[in-house]
Structures are given as structure tokens and as C-alpha cells.
Design an enzyme around this catalytic site. Structure first.
Site, mmCIF file in Angstrom:
data_model
loop_
_atom_site.group_PDB
_atom_site.id
_atom_site.type_symbol
_atom_site.label_atom_id
_atom_site.label_comp_id
_atom_site.label_asym_id
_atom_site.label_seq_id
_atom_site.Cartn_x
_atom_site.Cartn_y
_atom_site.Cartn_z
ATOM 1 N N ASP A 129 5.368 5.766 -12.566
ATOM 2 C CA ASP A 129 6.393 6.445 -13.374
ATOM 3 C C ASP A 129 5.937 6.402 -14.822
ATOM 4 O OD1 ASP A 129 8.520 7.257 -14.882
ATOM 5 O OD2 ASP A 129 9.929 5.757 -14.117
ATOM 6 N N TRP A 167 13.748 0.348 -15.377
ATOM 7 C CA TRP A 167 13.390 1.551 -14.623
ATOM 8 C C TRP A 167 12.737 1.206 -13.295
ATOM 9 C CZ3 TRP A 167 15.923 5.712 -15.345
ATOM 10 C CH2 TRP A 167 16.507 5.942 -16.601
ATOM 11 N N LYS A 204 10.463 12.958 -22.985
ATOM 12 C CA LYS A 204 9.876 12.089 -23.985
ATOM 13 C C LYS A 204 8.679 12.799 -24.638
ATOM 14 C CE LYS A 204 11.918 8.719 -21.196
ATOM 15 N NZ LYS A 204 13.134 8.346 -21.867
#
Lengths: 360, 360
Positions: free
Chosen positions: B172, B102, B196
Site C-alpha cells: 500500500d 493503515w 496524496k
């Protein structure tokens, strides 16, 4: 179950049958033991749901094979930037028709990324009509022509598809998609925020001709690039899976109703009933040119605007919700999207009859 | 109601109580006769839902008053462009820490809009650790430092918040938000895709310090401008109202669980149980440095990778879903987000015990 008549312009009414089904299977989808919104977007179950939704939309709109269907994040406001970033890639010049608040917004954002020329503008008549074909000052060097076939706020609709020759025609169909039959092949691109005739807010359907992909400006964020989205089947990143699933349920429902031709017939009956009622009562008025009246958004005024507040209070008490006009124009507006039944429209005119009798 | 144990990395498990409540009130919210997703985002009912969700999140994370909370469209992938477009506005230089897939994606997109320097990179050890503070080659002229405190794919987490002096730190936190206590004041900005620990995919929560707003690059699409979003209370356009509402239900549920401190304690118990189990069995292995092990995403391998397929088949048959590792790394991964119970983790280790006994 208690269900009111909901005339909201958006987020708008959805079919009761869709909502009841979604509610029943929310926590346990098809006996799988989890919600559709808890599934990986790459799972076989979700991919099947996503592909069926796309195929049903293709069937409903008879979308030609050389068009991609994208399920994107956001709404029309994001498209106002994406479109010039992706499509203003030749001359950098764009033709725009302005017929209301939404085409004005598209114009303002478009000008940040392209040289946009207004080729027709009906603001002088307070956005109560659309220009005719001969009134469009089309430019042959335009990368595309952008317009809004149905303006949600003013209730103004085109009664024809502009002929633009070889220049691709791009349409913001947010408040009219799936409401009437449409020849998709006349367009370079069609897009629609979901929250009127498709599903919940936060999803935007884009239908784009293959040859327009792959020429985005360098400053285009990856998530705004139609080709990236198309190449990844709208799954470059995690898509809004639950909204996509709900859109699929709405498409299934539409097929069960007989498809777009059948819903269009019902929509024309609803609109005719309401406009005839308004035209037949001096107490009510609609300012839009007869042939430009929207079959989805019907604004109307009362003979005495001091009664507006009372009208809204009493209509809400009667189970007729969200009839206030947009805050920018006032008055009333009945949005009668696909999921708003003929029964709802008759209930509205019954209330309007009664209100006029008591206060006219 | 049938509910499996769902270890999906995202879209991920949500609390059963939240889903059951959402299902019951889907078609008729609080007896109002319409769905929350059919309401105008400007209606008093929806605005109250939206404001309560923000306040509950502020309470849960103890967000200081000088931070704005934004409910934006899309996910982290959109943020990878938005962040440089909004924040790389001084030197145009950015410091990036790379600890997994990511942060690599953020780096690639960031470089399209800023001069991004990698100040630490753990790819040489296959992303099995995070750099220490002293290993960060921080630059004083950076407009911000970007990193990913918890890498979902590798299961690698920072065990400290980098000290970056006067340079804003941007995180993030998609796969770790609300999983553990956090001092928000250490960050310039935190963002998290909802799918999530917050709600359904298609919503992204951004928590940003006031002074960072209002300096976006000229090429920033209006919908990507944090200040525009903040100035309009995340309603510049129609927001993803249903996702926002569901996020609010999750925040309420979290408060009922005792808030972040209580859920963090449960998360640490879950993670400890699973890592201790893995470390105690030669049949299983986790490659991550002990102090960088994620409490949310636990990748593990079998002693014989030829058994992977069988493991996945049998675990699924046992009601333990989505244990496959990311397609880029293989092996297994158990994501044990807030909504994954301690019972689920014990069921997983019970299955793993049995599987190792039969095949070890």
C-alpha cells in the site's frame, strides 16, 4: 468561450455556468488559498459543501426523512453487486425486469449473489417497449424488485412506477435522475451514476430507505456495505470530494432553474420537439413504443444507414457532438439531459432538416 | 492567485501549475468546446489522455512490461478487500506486517476474506518503527505478503523492501508513490489511493504483475476483479475520467520537474531540513526511529501539549494549513508530499522557530 452542443450519453454535458464557476475557483476556492480537491474531507469547509449538496438534493427530490442519501465511489456497475449483497438477505430471491442492456448487466451480476428471476423481458421486441404493470409476474417472496426506469442505450422508459406491494422496489435511475418529478417514497432504493445528470464519472448517488440497511451478506466488502457508508456519512474512507463538490454545484444550478418541476417541463418540451420532428419526417425513425419513449435518450435511424457516417461527420462539423448510437445498436442517439438546452435541440432538428433535404 | 502552504495528509496539496492549467481548460478543453469531464470515455480525445497518463506513469516509475497499470474507482480501503479476493487463491493464507493504522485496517478487512497471519507488529512501541528483515516471520505457503511501506498517520517508513522469495509482495504505497525511486520488479503488486501524490480522491492506481491476474475468488464482485479491469483497459465501466485526466497532468508536471529522481532529491532535502530542525529544538520532538522516518509525513509534538491549539491557530493565521495530527494520535503532522515545495517547509520551520521563541 467556445462551447459545442454535446449529446453524449455519458459522461455527458454539464451546465456551462457550473463549469465556468468550477474553473474559476479550481486553484483557489472562495479565497481560501487552496483547491476544494486539496482539502481534508473532514475539514469544516468541505463538510459544509458536502452537507449542502445532500440537503439540496433532498430538497430537489423531496426525499423523505426515513431515507439515507449516500455519496459512493464508482458507478452503477458496482451497484449491480452491492444491491444483492446488501438486500438479498431474506429468501435470497430477487425479481428483475429486463428492458435493455443495463438491466441485462444488472441481471448477470445479480445472479452471482442471489437467485434472480426475470419477471418480464422485452428482448423479443428488441427492447422497444416496457412491460405494463399487469405483465409483471411479481413474486411475493422476493427480497426486492430491480428495474431500470430509463434504459440509456435503447431510449426506453417506464411511464409508471411498478406497484410491488411490500416488496422493495430498486431502481437504476442513472440516466433519468432529476429529469422529472418522482415520488421517492414508492422506492426502497434509487441509485444513479453521476455522469449524466449529476456530475463527473466516479460518483454514485444512493437513496435508500432506513429499514433496508444493516442486513448485508457476510461476503460483502466493507466498502460495499450501505450501512457502513450511511453510519459514516459517506466518509468511512476518503470520498471522491471533488466530484461531490461538483454535484453540489449542479444541484445549486438546478435550484436556480426552478427545481425539478421546471427542468422537467423543459425536458418534456425538448423531447416532444425532437420526437415530433422524427415522426414528421420519413427520413428519420424511432422504434420505441410511443408511451415508452425516453425524455433523456432519443435513438433514431436514417432511412439509409449508408448515410450514417456522413451524418456524424457533418453534424460534428456543425458543432453537434456525440450523436452516434451505442456501439451495440448503431444508428444515432441524442442524449438530451438536463444540461442540454432547448437551443441545442432546435439546432439539432435544424441540422436534421437540412441533412434530409440534401440527402433524402 | 492566493495560495497557502498546505500540509494536509490527504486529500493533499497538488501542484499549483497543474491546478491553474486545469482551471483554465475546465469548461473548454483544448478548444474542443467541451470539458474533458463531458467526454465519452471511449472518445479518441479521452482515450489519448488516458493512454498518455499510463505511459507517463510507466516512464516515471520504470514499470516493467509484464506489469499492468490499472486506474480503478475508490481508494485503498476498497483494495483491502480486493487484494485477498483476487490474490488469496492458493493456500488462502496471507502474511501481513503491521506498522500502523493503515496496515491494521488492511488486516481487519483481509481477515474477512483470507487466513491472515501477522508476521511482525510494532504496536508495542506505539508504531514508532518498522521491523527489520530478520524480524519478519515469513511463511513459505503464503499467497502473498502485504505491508504498508509508509504509514501516513505515524510517519513510519520502511528503509528497505522486504525480501519475500517467491511469495508476491503487495504494498500500500498510497502516501509514498512517486516520492522516491523504487524497483517495481521487487513487488507483485503496488497500489495507491490518488489523493496524496497523484491527484484527487476517488481514483486508485494499481500496478500488478501479469501472472497474478485471473484467479479471483468466486465471491469477487466483477468491479473488484483485477483481470476484468485489466482486460478492459480500466474501462469495463465508465472510469473516473476527470480524476484520470488530473493524474495525467500531475505525471506531466513530475516529468517537467525532472522525474522521480529529481523530486526524490527535493523530498529528501525537505525531510532532512524538517527533521534536523525538530531534533535541534527541545521544544519539538518526533518519536520515530531515525531510520524509519517518513520523508512524506512528519509527525511532531510540542513540549507542552496545552499549546497545541494555539500552535494550530497561529500557524493557520500564518498561511500554514492542516498541521493537526490525525485525530487518533493528536499532536502535529506536516505532510510534505511532492507538491509541497521546499519554500513551504522553510516557511514552516521559520514559524516553528518563532513559536518556540515566544512560548518555549
Amino acid at each position: 468561450m467556445n462551447r459545442v452542443f454535446n449529446f453524449c450519453a455519458g459522461p455527458a454535458a454539464l451546465p456551462t455556468a457550473v463549469l465556468e464557476r468550477a474553473g474559476l475557483e479550481l486553484a483557489d476556492w472562495h479565497g481560501k488559498g487552496l483547491s476544494i480537491m486539496e482539502m481534508s474531507h473532514r475539514s469544516a469547509d468541505f463538510v459544509a459543501v458536502a452537507e449542502k449538496a445532500e440537503q439540496d438534493l433532498r430538497d430537489l427530490m423531496a426525499i423523505p426523512d426515513n431515507y439515507k442519501v449516500l455519496f459512493m465511489q464508482g458507478g452503477a456497475s458496482s451497484q449491480f453487486a452491492m444491491i444483492p449483497l446488501n438486500l438479498a438477505n431474506g429468501s435470497g430471491k430477487v425479481d428483475q425486469i429486463v428492458t435493455g442492456q443495463w438491466s441485462k448487466k444488472a441481471l448477470a451480476e445479480g445472479r452471482r449473489f442471489a437467485d434472480v428471476r426475470v419477471i418480464a423481458n422485452t428482448e423479443d421486441n428488441h427492447f422497444t417497449s416496457a412491460p405494463t404493470q399487469s405483465e409483471l409476474a411479481l413474486n411475493a417472496d422476493a427480497d426486492y424488485v430491480h428495474y431500470c426506469p430509463n434504459e440509456t442505450i435503447g431510449g426506453v422508459a417506464f411511464d409508471y412506477i411498478p406497484a410491488t406491494g411490500d416488496v422493495p422496489l430498486v431502481a437504476d435511475l442513472s440516466s433519468a435522475i432529476l429529469s422529472d418529478t418522482l415520488d421517492v417514497s414508492r422506492f426502497g432504493m434509487i441509485y444513479a451514476g453521476a455522469q449524466k445528470n449529476i456530475g463527473p464519472a466516479g460518483l454514485c448517488v444512493v437513496i435508500i430507505r432506513d429499514d433496508l440497511l444493516g442486513k448485508a451478506q457476510a461476503a460483502t466488502p466493507t466498502m460495499f456495505d450501505y450501512k457502513v457508508c450511511a453510519d459514516h456519512g459517506s466518509m468511512y474512507n476518503t470520498p471522491p470530494t471533488y466530484s461531490w463538490y461538483l454535484a453540489g454545484l449542479v444541484f445549486e444550478w438546478l435550484k436556480e432553474q426552478g427545481g425539478v418541476a421546471a427542468i422537467a417541463a423543459a425536458n418534456h418540451r425538448k423531447a416532444s420537439h425532437l420526437y415530433q420532428f422524427i415522426d414528421g419526417h420519413d427520413f428519420y425513425a424511432n422504434p420505441v413504443a410511443i408511451n415508452n419513449r425516453s425524455i433523456m435518450n432519443v435513438p433514431f435511424t436514417l432511412a439509409d444507414s449508408r448515410l450514417d457516417k456522413l451524418f456524424l461527420q457533418q453534424s460534428e462539423a456543425a458543432g453537434l457532438l456525440n450523436l452516434a448510437g451505442h456501439r451495440s445498436v448503431g444508428g444515432m442517439r441524442a442524449s438530451i439531459y438536463n444540461a442540454v438546452s432547448e437551443v441545442a435541440v432546435v439546432a439539432l432538428t435544424d441540422f436534421m432538416t437540412d441533412f434530409a433535404r440534401r440527402h433524402g
